[in-house]
Design an enzyme around this catalytic site. Structure first.
Site, PDB file in Angstrom:
ATOM      1  N   SER A 205       0.802  -1.217   0.000  1.00  0.00           N
ATOM      2  CA  SER A 205       0.000   0.000   0.000  1.00  0.00           C
ATOM      3  C   SER A 205       0.839   1.272   0.000  1.00  0.00           C
ATOM      4  CB  SER A 205      -0.945   0.014   1.210  1.00  0.00           C
ATOM      5  OG  SER A 205      -0.203   0.042   2.415  1.00  0.00           O
TER       6      SER A 205
ATOM      7  N   THR B  88      -2.115   3.972   3.220  1.00  0.00           N
ATOM      8  CA  THR B  88      -1.340   5.161   3.561  1.00  0.00           C
ATOM      9  C   THR B  88      -0.475   4.924   4.784  1.00  0.00           C
ATOM     10  OG1 THR B  88      -3.199   6.534   2.845  1.00  0.00           O
ATOM     11  CG2 THR B  88      -1.526   7.629   4.147  1.00  0.00           C
TER      12      THR B  88
ATOM     13  N   THR C 115      -6.098   8.486   7.313  1.00  0.00           N
ATOM     14  CA  THR C 115      -5.990   7.264   6.535  1.00  0.00           C
ATOM     15  C   THR C 115      -7.396   6.764   6.225  1.00  0.00           C
ATOM     16  OG1 THR C 115      -4.911   5.080   6.444  1.00  0.00           O
ATOM     17  CG2 THR C 115      -5.960   5.691   8.516  1.00  0.00           C
ATOM     18  N   GLY C 116      -7.488   5.856   5.269  1.00  0.00           N
ATOM     19  CA  GLY C 116      -8.800   5.336   4.889  1.00  0.00           C
ATOM     20  C   GLY C 116      -9.217   5.811   3.516  1.00  0.00           C
TER      21      GLY C 116
ATOM     22  N   THR D 155       1.798   7.163  -0.078  1.00  0.00           N
ATOM     23  CA  THR D 155       0.915   6.046  -0.418  1.00  0.00           C
ATOM     24  C   THR D 155       1.046   5.662  -1.882  1.00  0.00           C
ATOM     25  OG1 THR D 155      -1.407   5.344  -0.398  1.00  0.00           O
ATOM     26  CG2 THR D 155      -0.981   7.597  -1.039  1.00  0.00           C
TER      27      THR D 155
ATOM     28  N   GLY E  52      -9.846   8.202   0.989  1.00  0.00           N
ATOM     29  CA  GLY E  52      -9.406   9.584   0.863  1.00  0.00           C
ATOM     30  C   GLY E  52     -10.455  10.550   0.382  1.00  0.00           C
TER      31      GLY E  52
ATOM     32  N   ARG F  70      -6.390   8.620 -10.530  1.00  0.00           N
ATOM     33  CA  ARG F  70      -7.060   8.888  -9.258  1.00  0.00           C
ATOM     34  C   ARG F  70      -6.062   9.351  -8.203  1.00  0.00           C
ATOM     35  NH1 ARG F  70      -6.668   6.867  -3.660  1.00  0.00           N
ATOM     36  NH2 ARG F  70      -8.683   7.349  -2.673  1.00  0.00           N
ATOM     37  N   VAL F  71      -6.437  10.386  -7.447  1.00  0.00           N
ATOM     38  CA  VAL F  71      -5.657  10.882  -6.327  1.00  0.00           C
ATOM     39  C   VAL F  71      -6.574  10.989  -5.119  1.00  0.00           C
ATOM     40  CG1 VAL F  71      -4.366  12.836  -5.388  1.00  0.00           C
ATOM     41  CG2 VAL F  71      -4.035  12.159  -7.771  1.00  0.00           C
ATOM     42  N   GLY F  72      -6.136  10.483  -3.990  1.00  0.00           N
ATOM     43  CA  GLY F  72      -6.918  10.581  -2.764  1.00  0.00           C
ATOM     44  C   GLY F  72      -6.500  11.769  -1.927  1.00  0.00           C
ATOM     45  N   ASP F  73      -6.588  11.623  -0.626  1.00  0.00           N
ATOM     46  CA  ASP F  73      -6.274  12.740   0.260  1.00  0.00           C
ATOM     47  C   ASP F  73      -4.800  12.843   0.608  1.00  0.00           C
ATOM     48  OD1 ASP F  73      -6.615  10.282   1.783  1.00  0.00           O
ATOM     49  OD2 ASP F  73      -6.360  11.525   3.572  1.00  0.00           O
TER      50      ASP F  73
END
Length: 341
Positions: free
Chosen positions: A84, A202, A253-254, A220, A256, A230-233
């Site tokens: 991850s 993350t 975490t989790g 991450t 995003g 795709r981009v998360g937080d």
């Protein structure tokens, strides 16, 4: 003069000052007392223990928190067994490993990279963005070009085990842009929901050094088999990470997308500014996610982790299972975060 009359008078005078173009004095919270000579580092999940150990080498020697968090998160970035973060991370739908990372110091300096390929230590590239450019974020090919120009080596991040997992996924998953399909890509036998203990994506780390200065880092490879781009937080300052050296620092975490929607880490720091302890601030941020989307909140995992200038720390999550690692001169321990559900 009665209290009520005083209130009305002060309100009228304030309004008059605004109308007259005069600025009112800003209301500043009472500053936290700074804790010195008591360094501490905290990070998300069980694998944060090894990352903390590396960060602690710098903190114990009186080093800067910024150097510590960078060194710490480089440990999981280089660990091919951790699918991850960094090298060996699970790829996107096209079989390409893309990394996201950000870093922030005690002076509001920050840097980030998004959708970076072929470079193991995305966090170190993010730091160079912070220190060598006028920008905060570089993405995709531009981030790679910058990394190579600064001496980073181009490498294949897709390990045999991650490639095998991707090919297994391709057998049963349709390749089409279905909304929010990334949140469904997890083994329901081992993990009841996206962002859970076996589906996290993350490492976030925040630290305070012996001088009482704060810094943080987050890195991450993102959600497994995500849509291309795709981009998360995690690489977004204020969402996946935020540091305010007057107040504290937070990371998340989790899933995003849910963190981005409430600018989660910044929210946690602002809640600490209002006088909340770290755990209480994290809980209130989690509750904000629930109030925004009650039914969805029952089906995903998000966790927040925070530290204040006193060296107090805490965490909270939507669902059970979120853990975090702590290392200081007094303890080295894995904690289970409290949760709403």
């Amino acid at each position: 003069m009665s209290t009520r009359r005083k209130f009305i008078r002060s309100s009228v005078m304030g309004s008059a000052a605004v109308l007259a173009g005069q600025s009112l004095p800003a209301m500043e919270p009472a500053p936290f007392s700074v804790t010195k000579d008591n360094p501490i580092v905290i990070s998300t999940w069980d694998f944060g223990r090894a990352a903390n150990a590396e960060a602690w080498k710098i903190l114990a020697a009186g080093g800067r928190a910024l150097d510590a968090v960078e060194a710490g998160v480089k440990v999981p970035e280089a660990d091919e067994s951790n699918q991850s973060v960094g090298y060996g991370g699970l790829p996107d739908r096209d079989g390409r490993v893309t990394l996201d990372a950000c870093i922030m110091d005690e002076n509001y300096n920050c840097g980030a990279v998004m959708c970076l390929e072929h470079i193991i230590h995305a966090i170190s590239v993010a730091r160079l963005v912070m220190e060598k450019t006028p920008h905060v974020q570089l993405v995709g090919d531009g981030a790679l070009q910058f990394a190579l120009a600064n001496g980073f080596k181009k490498e294949n991040l897709l390990t045999p085990s991650s490639e095998k997992a991707w090919k297994e996924w391709l057998k049963t998953s349709k390749y089409e842009p279905v909304m929010n399909i990334e949140n469904k890509l997890y083994n329901k036998e081992n993990d009841p929901m996206p962002g859970g203990i076996n589906n996290h994506d993350t490492i976030g780390m925040v630290a305070m050094d012996a001088k009482g200065q704060l810094s943080g880092a987050c890195t991450t490879s993102g959600m497994a088999f995500k849509m291309r781009g795709r981009v998360g937080d995690s690489p977004i300052i204020g969402a996946g990470l935020y540091v305010d050296n007057e107040i504290g620092a937070a990371t998340s975490t989790g899933v995003g997308e849910e963190v981005v929607r409430i600018v989660g880490s910044h929210l946690v720091v602002e809640l600490m500014r209002q006088g909340n302890k770290p755990e209480a601030a994290c809980r209130k941020a989690v509750e904000r996610i629930i109030s925004r989307s009650p039914e969805k909140a029952k089906k995903v995992q998000v966790g927040f982790l925070a530290i204040n200038k006193k060296g107090e720390f805490g965490a909270y999550a939507l669902q059970p299972g979120f853990t975090y690692a702590v290392k200081s001169g007094k303890e080295e321990k894995i904690y289970k975060a409290k949760s709403i559900y």
